[in-house]
Design a protein around this motif. Structure first.
Motif, mmCIF file in Angstrom:
data_model
loop_
_atom_site.group_PDB
_atom_site.id
_atom_site.type_symbol
_atom_site.label_atom_id
_atom_site.label_comp_id
_atom_site.label_asym_id
_atom_site.label_seq_id
_atom_site.Cartn_x
_atom_site.Cartn_y
_atom_site.Cartn_z
ATOM 1 N N ASN A 140 0.834 -1.215 0.000
ATOM 2 C CA ASN A 140 0.000 0.000 0.000
ATOM 3 C C ASN A 140 0.863 1.258 0.000
ATOM 4 N N PRO A 141 1.708 1.413 -1.023
ATOM 5 C CA PRO A 141 2.616 2.560 -1.065
ATOM 6 C C PRO A 141 1.897 3.877 -1.319
ATOM 7 N N ASN A 142 2.524 4.927 -0.865
ATOM 8 C CA ASN A 142 2.099 6.292 -1.156
ATOM 9 C C ASN A 142 2.923 6.777 -2.347
ATOM 10 N N TRP A 143 2.273 7.469 -3.288
ATOM 11 C CA TRP A 143 3.011 7.966 -4.448
ATOM 12 C C TRP A 143 3.208 9.467 -4.348
ATOM 13 N N ILE A 144 4.460 9.888 -4.214
ATOM 14 C CA ILE A 144 4.815 11.299 -4.292
ATOM 15 C C ILE A 144 5.092 11.603 -5.766
#
Length: 299
Positions: A140-144
């Protein structure tokens, strides 16, 4: 703390990498897939999404089934599939990605345990050809959103986003396998039709179902080798010889006939090859393993 992944810097976009060269006359001894498979169309399928599932281009599927590339396919329809491919080389452990094939091969203890179609960098933003290691495994990565991708969004009239949290709209999907160079990784996608295509900003995309299967098997430190071999030759133990010629997506100028001749001569295969058949395979460059030995009609 949120994982800051896929930080595509402008400098990375313009950087050129060259990985360890694979010998052009290197001979394989392993195939994957089948030239006599079938697929039953499911609800919501398109030829492009089937291509990303089976590892055969949508155009090749259409031609093999004598249907129009833009034809509407219906659930229950049975399609002939030919997704035979040459495995370029074998690793002891880790992942091998051959860009022209748009395939990822996963090895454990010298054995090929999985093959997955992938989506790769578009020619204007290519996937780097080099060796990496797995540096990060994240669920469940966060995308910057990188600045240069924000600029692309702006140019194309899209809503400019600076960050995308985990969830159904996250372009990375539920899994991120970060590589040992900042900004590059292997991940899921919200665009299944982009698998088996060249449409990313350099990262490697898998179908969400495929990366869910792959992710638990991967370990930190696993090698990831990305190569560019558009022409592949395999000689199997039973005497069959196969040639696979893939489209040269990044226009690196491979001479398929020269590579085949060199490989045949280096491995004492020249007198066993049907050169007229090989010429047809080279001309079509359809990205599928085709049998080219003289005794092909006997197998």
């Amino acid at each position: 703390m949120k994982n800051k992944v896929c930080l595509f810097l402008v400098a990375l976009h313009t950087l050129t990498w060259t990985g360890p060269a694979r010998a052009e006359n290197e001979l394989s001894h392993l195939l994957v897939g089948s030239s006599r498979d079938y697929y039953q169309v499911k609800k919501g399928d398109f030829l492009t999404t089937i291509a990303g599932r089976v590892g055969e281009s949508a155009m090749a599927i259409a031609q093999a089934n004598q249907i129009d590339y833009k034809a509407h396919i219906i659930p229950g329809q049975v399609l002939k599939i030919d997704n035979a491919h040459v495995v370029p080389e074998t690793l002891e452990n880790g992942m091998l990605i051959n860009v022209p094939q748009r395939l990822l091969f996963f090895f454990r203890n010298g054995v090929l345990v999985g093959t997955y179609p992938v989506g790769l960098g578009k020619p204007t933003w290519p996937t780097p050809i080099r060796d990496f290691d797995v540096a990060l495994l994240s669920k469940n990565p966060n995308w910057i959103v990188p600045i240069n991708i924000q600029e692309e969004m702006r140019r194309e009239g899209e809503v400019v986003r600076t960050e995308v949290p985990p969830g159904p709209d996250n372009p990375l999907g539920k899994y991120w396998i970060g590589l040992s160079h900042p900004g590059y990784g292997i991940h899921g996608t919200v665009s299944p039709s982009s698998i088996y295509q060249f449409r990313s900003h350099g990262c490697i995309r898998l179908r969400n179902e495929d990366i869910a299967q792959l992710f638990p098997q991967v370990m930190i430190g696993d090698p990831v080798r990305i190569i560019y071999s558009s022409v592949l030759v395999a000689a199997l133990d039973d005497g069959r010889i196969y040639l696979e010629v893939n489209p040269d997506a990044y226009d690196r100028g491979a001479n398929a006939l020269r590579i085949l001749v060199q490989t045949a001569e280096a491995n004492h295969l020249a007198d066993r090859i049907d050169w007229a058949m090989a010429a047809q395979v080279i001309q079509k460059h359809e990205g599928l393993a085709r049998q080219i030995n003289l005794e092909a009609h006997n197998h």
